[in-house]
Write a protein that holds these residues in place. Structure first.
Motif, mmCIF file in Angstrom:
data_model
loop_
_atom_site.group_PDB
_atom_site.id
_atom_site.type_symbol
_atom_site.label_atom_id
_atom_site.label_comp_id
_atom_site.label_asym_id
_atom_site.label_seq_id
_atom_site.Cartn_x
_atom_site.Cartn_y
_atom_site.Cartn_z
ATOM 1 N N PRO A 54 49.308 39.280 35.931
ATOM 2 C CA PRO A 54 47.896 39.067 36.257
ATOM 3 C C PRO A 54 46.999 39.436 35.079
ATOM 4 O O PRO A 54 47.412 40.143 34.163
ATOM 5 C CB PRO A 54 47.672 40.016 37.435
ATOM 6 C CG PRO A 54 48.698 41.086 37.277
ATOM 7 C CD PRO A 54 49.876 40.443 36.626
ATOM 8 N N ARG A 55 45.768 38.926 35.129
ATOM 9 C CA ARG A 55 44.789 39.250 34.086
ATOM 10 C C ARG A 55 43.435 39.469 34.736
ATOM 11 O O ARG A 55 43.209 39.063 35.875
ATOM 12 C CB ARG A 55 44.736 38.131 33.047
ATOM 13 C CG ARG A 55 44.269 36.825 33.596
ATOM 14 C CD ARG A 55 44.737 35.621 32.768
ATOM 15 N NE ARG A 55 44.650 34.431 33.599
ATOM 16 C CZ ARG A 55 43.530 33.715 33.752
ATOM 17 N NH1 ARG A 55 42.435 34.035 33.101
ATOM 18 N NH2 ARG A 55 43.508 32.662 34.561
ATOM 19 N N TRP A 56 42.540 40.082 33.982
ATOM 20 C CA TRP A 56 41.177 40.399 34.441
ATOM 21 C C TRP A 56 40.244 39.353 33.855
ATOM 22 O O TRP A 56 40.128 39.235 32.631
ATOM 23 C CB TRP A 56 40.825 41.799 33.962
ATOM 24 C CG TRP A 56 39.395 42.228 34.115
ATOM 25 C CD1 TRP A 56 38.507 42.473 33.112
ATOM 26 C CD2 TRP A 56 38.698 42.516 35.336
ATOM 27 N NE1 TRP A 56 37.300 42.883 33.622
ATOM 28 C CE2 TRP A 56 37.387 42.919 34.992
ATOM 29 C CE3 TRP A 56 39.058 42.463 36.686
ATOM 30 C CZ2 TRP A 56 36.429 43.268 35.942
ATOM 31 C CZ3 TRP A 56 38.108 42.807 37.628
ATOM 32 C CH2 TRP A 56 36.808 43.208 37.267
ATOM 33 N N ALA B 137 34.043 39.153 48.957
ATOM 34 C CA ALA B 137 33.124 40.302 48.989
ATOM 35 C C ALA B 137 31.949 40.172 48.043
ATOM 36 O O ALA B 137 31.101 41.055 47.985
ATOM 37 C CB ALA B 137 33.892 41.589 48.686
ATOM 38 N N THR B 138 31.864 39.074 47.281
ATOM 39 C CA THR B 138 30.752 38.934 46.338
ATOM 40 C C THR B 138 29.450 38.657 47.079
ATOM 41 O O THR B 138 28.432 39.314 46.837
ATOM 42 C CB THR B 138 31.045 37.800 45.343
ATOM 43 O OG1 THR B 138 32.257 38.116 44.662
ATOM 44 C CG2 THR B 138 29.917 37.635 44.340
ATOM 45 N N PHE C 160 40.097 39.889 50.574
ATOM 46 C CA PHE C 160 39.379 41.156 50.391
ATOM 47 C C PHE C 160 38.295 40.946 49.331
ATOM 48 O O PHE C 160 37.183 40.561 49.668
ATOM 49 C CB PHE C 160 40.399 42.239 50.018
ATOM 50 C CG PHE C 160 39.868 43.622 49.861
ATOM 51 C CD1 PHE C 160 39.105 44.199 50.857
ATOM 52 C CD2 PHE C 160 40.136 44.376 48.710
ATOM 53 C CE1 PHE C 160 38.608 45.491 50.714
ATOM 54 C CE2 PHE C 160 39.644 45.665 48.557
ATOM 55 C CZ PHE C 160 38.882 46.217 49.551
ATOM 56 N N GLN C 161 38.623 41.087 48.061
ATOM 57 C CA GLN C 161 37.599 40.907 47.033
ATOM 58 C C GLN C 161 37.187 39.439 46.886
ATOM 59 O O GLN C 161 36.075 39.142 46.445
ATOM 60 C CB GLN C 161 38.078 41.469 45.690
ATOM 61 C CG GLN C 161 38.124 42.977 45.697
ATOM 62 C CD GLN C 161 36.778 43.559 46.097
ATOM 63 O OE1 GLN C 161 35.823 43.554 45.335
ATOM 64 N NE2 GLN C 161 36.678 44.029 47.336
ATOM 65 N N GLN D 68 40.984 40.111 39.591
ATOM 66 C CA GLN D 68 42.360 40.069 39.105
ATOM 67 C C GLN D 68 42.937 38.723 39.513
ATOM 68 O O GLN D 68 42.970 38.380 40.696
ATOM 69 C CB GLN D 68 43.163 41.219 39.695
ATOM 70 C CG GLN D 68 44.452 41.433 38.948
ATOM 71 C CD GLN D 68 45.267 42.637 39.397
ATOM 72 O OE1 GLN D 68 46.416 42.498 39.795
ATOM 73 N NE2 GLN D 68 44.696 43.825 39.321
ATOM 74 N N PRO E 275 32.459 43.787 32.305
ATOM 75 C CA PRO E 275 31.886 45.106 32.555
ATOM 76 C C PRO E 275 32.712 46.250 31.964
ATOM 77 O O PRO E 275 32.213 47.367 31.847
ATOM 78 C CB PRO E 275 31.853 45.189 34.086
ATOM 79 C CG PRO E 275 32.842 44.182 34.563
ATOM 80 C CD PRO E 275 32.883 43.102 33.530
ATOM 81 N N PHE E 276 33.919 45.956 31.584
ATOM 82 C CA PHE E 276 34.783 47.027 31.062
ATOM 83 C C PHE E 276 35.126 46.839 29.581
ATOM 84 O O PHE E 276 36.004 47.519 29.061
ATOM 85 C CB PHE E 276 36.065 47.126 31.893
ATOM 86 C CG PHE E 276 35.791 47.375 33.340
ATOM 87 C CD1 PHE E 276 35.042 48.472 33.735
ATOM 88 C CD2 PHE E 276 36.251 46.503 34.308
ATOM 89 C CE1 PHE E 276 34.766 48.698 35.077
ATOM 90 C CE2 PHE E 276 35.987 46.726 35.653
ATOM 91 C CZ PHE E 276 35.243 47.822 36.044
ATOM 92 N N ARG F 155 28.785 38.012 34.688
ATOM 93 C CA ARG F 155 28.262 38.976 33.706
ATOM 94 C C ARG F 155 29.281 39.105 32.572
ATOM 95 O O ARG F 155 30.438 38.703 32.715
ATOM 96 C CB ARG F 155 27.992 40.322 34.375
ATOM 97 C CG ARG F 155 29.212 41.038 34.900
ATOM 98 C CD ARG F 155 28.833 42.270 35.728
ATOM 99 N NE ARG F 155 28.677 41.929 37.141
ATOM 100 C CZ ARG F 155 27.944 42.629 38.016
ATOM 101 N NH1 ARG F 155 27.297 43.703 37.631
ATOM 102 N NH2 ARG F 155 27.862 42.258 39.269
ATOM 103 N N PRO G 206 31.993 36.201 40.258
ATOM 104 C CA PRO G 206 32.665 37.499 40.158
ATOM 105 C C PRO G 206 33.791 37.515 39.128
ATOM 106 O O PRO G 206 34.387 36.483 38.818
ATOM 107 C CB PRO G 206 33.252 37.689 41.562
ATOM 108 C CG PRO G 206 33.550 36.298 42.016
ATOM 109 C CD PRO G 206 32.435 35.431 41.438
ATOM 110 N N TRP G 207 34.083 38.693 38.654
ATOM 111 C CA TRP G 207 35.332 38.977 37.949
ATOM 112 C C TRP G 207 36.382 39.356 38.994
ATOM 113 O O TRP G 207 36.050 39.752 40.110
ATOM 114 C CB TRP G 207 35.147 40.133 36.983
ATOM 115 C CG TRP G 207 34.365 39.790 35.753
ATOM 116 C CD1 TRP G 207 33.017 39.569 35.670
ATOM 117 C CD2 TRP G 207 34.886 39.635 34.437
ATOM 118 N NE1 TRP G 207 32.668 39.283 34.382
ATOM 119 C CE2 TRP G 207 33.790 39.319 33.585
ATOM 120 C CE3 TRP G 207 36.156 39.736 33.864
ATOM 121 C CZ2 TRP G 207 33.940 39.101 32.216
ATOM 122 C CZ3 TRP G 207 36.297 39.518 32.506
ATOM 123 C CH2 TRP G 207 35.205 39.197 31.686
#
Lengths: 420, 420
Positions: free
Chosen positions: A188-190, A252-253, A248-249, A179, A416-417, A413, A176-177
């Motif tokens: 923080p970074r993406w 969630a993957t 949370f995230q 934060q 995505p942004f 991936r 996953p990607w």
């Protein structure tokens, strides 16, 4: 209890995971089937229960129970019907069964089958109820003196997970990607998770609905069966997001489960007690009998193109709280529980380094990378790694297994942004 | 935009919550119906959409969309069909409509109807995304200097809640039992919650499924509509359980929602920007247009046998993060989102004391009990109290409302584990 003999010859080996003693429930498809069917593993074969019911060989009521590709309708029927089905399956598959010729028509080789989710997950809850794991993680994050949170010895700590992310063994998982912010980063970074991990767990499946508090005995009665469960976890996403409201995230993957539900009935011979407690539990959470199970567990890691290393060996009996205690706690507030609710045990680590059920613990947060058998090292899961969880309860002359709970990590991936 | 006139006379008042501009979606039953139907509120009436579709007055495709008592099948059809239904309803209900005589046959007085859950909740997520609320709670628990956690200005912090606990307005809520331990208690005990609270929130309903990261614009596009939401919270259970993995049983007793889903289309005229940010968000969470809504909110408390006091007035535009930003964050890890997922905004408090959306804040943790209009005081919810949330978006000459989101607190049951 000893090995129950079946006319399906491959089921009669002391080491086979699917003897007549087991009869685990799954959902499978083959090239010949238009849609997935319910099936029961017996030796190297699957009994097509959907087809057997349609042919009248299995008949548990007025309405068909196996015409949808999931075991929830059977669970809805309650324990008397669970018992009736198991008795009927034994009668059909035991050595010398009268109806063997008819039943043979509904056997499919497992080698020809693809497995699907065995049940529809209503809601998914994950616990944090293994003491060695909680102590290890707590020591890393808060120091040895504050390793266990103050509530830990009193409550099976849990959080609600994401049912939509539960997948069957064999499903690839994509990095996953998220934060991310390290302790020394200014902001923080993406970015893709760089500390993606596994958690070796068992999952308990709720088979009876309720809408009020449950005693531990009533909770145990409500459990239909168990699966192996791998709670994939992005440790770097978790570290930044989890205060104050929990993971949370990071969780969630995907959560992978084994393709076969091993019923509570099949696990009866392996019941054992929870460990000794230094702090007495409140009455409503107290053990009322042996509600853990002696199930040997292991995790194998195979790098892409490499060979497998077993990186952890542990046992479900290392848990501090049973699934029955977790379900009893879950229902205390009046929380409605539904058929198909899935309860992850929490990571099952044992007392030794080789017993740790996550790479976070095995590599001690990445400080002590793990050596694999082919010379590579691992702090966390790398792209292309295949992780396989196995579980076996060993009886006298027979075994009860779950089938592999596997997943391969695909690379993240592309962003995505990203702007073109 | 001004008031759209309908031939249903009661809908043509500037203060009525259900003018033709609104057309919110619910599920209702009456003494004449065998099972609940889908309905649209117009003035004091409900248009029975299930019956209207069966009669051919509403025809959106080959399969019926309203033969089950829930709005999920419409959501599944996607935005083009959402728009087509709204256009058809306006054509049927606007002043001068050709088909008025036929439509009149399908109008039911709201006074004769009982409301049910308007949709099937797939999964429920609750956020913590109101800055005033987070600051108030953080100040109480950690002091003013550490009020906001370090991640708070960078991520809409959320946790998975329990879908099974979501109930429609009008459903009584029973005070839960739980494990409690005050800061000065030597050990935890099993007792009814003594600090049971409300949280004034909005809920966003996901109308389009996804299984990968979503931009904020794509997330906004995926939202079907909004409801009022009261996240009942047992503060004493929460205080003892929530570290390290977040709230669990404290939030699992019940979450009430308004009976009417107000569509995104109905709220278009009320879009507004999120507040100014002192810290720039990462690109994938940045606002890309006004995605909050100017909706006036209030909470009324009526003691048993007493009169109502409005205890809080605030506005949805006080949120720091929009539901679109919350959904975008929710999907970052690849978490599959499904039609019917419900996202609670988090408690909506404003800058002043009278704007606080929970009793925890209003009574400052019980230190400053709130005075009600009839002279009683409240630190938390007392048995028999009826709590009502209301929400109104006010346009020029018209209003858009949600219907009350109400619930009465029943006393705790007797100890479910007491020995006879």
């Amino acid at each position: 209890m000893s090995l129950m003999k079946s006319w399906v010859a491959s089921a009669n080996s002391a080491a086979h995971p699917f003897p007549l003693n087991n009869l685990p429930y799954g959902v499978f498809s083959t090239a010949d089937l238009e849609e997935p069917h319910c099936g029961v593993a017996i030796g190297d074969m699957i009994l097509d229960v959907t087809a057997a019911e349609a042919a009248g060989l299995v008949d548990l009521g007025e309405e068909p129970l196996f015409d949808a590709p999931m075991w929830n309708p059977l669970m809805e029927e309650g324990p008397a019907v669970w018992t009736a089905l198991r008795a009927r399956l034994v009668a059909l598959l035991e050595d010398g069964a009268n109806e063997r010729a008819k039943v043979e028509l509904f056997l499919v080789p497992q080698a020809d089958a693809e497995m699907h989710m065995p049940f529809q997950v209503s809601e998914y809850t994950d616990f944090y109820a293994g003491r060695h794991h909680a102590t290890n993680v707590g020591t890393m994050f808060r120091g040895a003196e504050n390793a266990l949170p103050p509530n830990w010895l009193h409550i099976p700590i849990g959080y609600n997970g994401r049912a939509s992310s539960v997948v069957v063994s064999g499903t690839d998982v994509q990095r996953p990607w998220g934060q991310l912010k390290g302790p020394n980063d200014a902001a923080p970074r993406w970015a893709p998770s760089a500390r993606f991990d596994i958690e070796l767990e068992m999952g308990a499946i709720v088979g009876m609905a309720s809408d009020g508090p449950l005693s531990v005995q009533a909770a145990d009665d409500a459990i239909f069966g168990y699966v192996l469960l791998n709670d994939w976890s992005a440790r770097d996403i978790q570290a930044w997001e989890y205060q104050p409201l929990g993971p949370f995230q990071a969780k969630a993957t995907a959560t992978s489960i084994s393709p076969w539900i091993v019923t509570k009935a099949a696990l009866e011979p392996f019941r054992c007690d929870t460990p000794a407690r230094e702090v007495e539990l409140l009455d409503h959470l107290k053990d009322c009998g042996p509600m853990l199970y002696d199930i040997e567990l292991e995790v194998g890691l195979t790098p892409e193109g490499g060979s497998e290393s077993v990186i952890a060996r542990t046992n479900y009996k290392e848990m501090y709280y049973s699934s029955a205690q977790q379900l009893a706690h879950h229902a205390t507030s009046g929380c409605p529980m539904n058929v198909g609710d899935l309860l992850g045990s929490g990571t099952i680590s044992g007392p030794e380094k080789g017993n740790r059920g996550s790479l976070l613990e095995l590599s001690w947060g990445g400080k002590e990378p793990l050596e694999l058998e082919d010379g590579a090292t691992r702090s966390f899961v790398e792209d292309g790694d295949r992780l396989v969880l196995k579980g076996t309860a060993k009886g006298k002359g027979f075994s009860v297994g779950f089938g592999d709970c596997s997943g391969t990590l695909l690379p993240a991936r592309s962003d995505p942004f990203a702007r073109g």
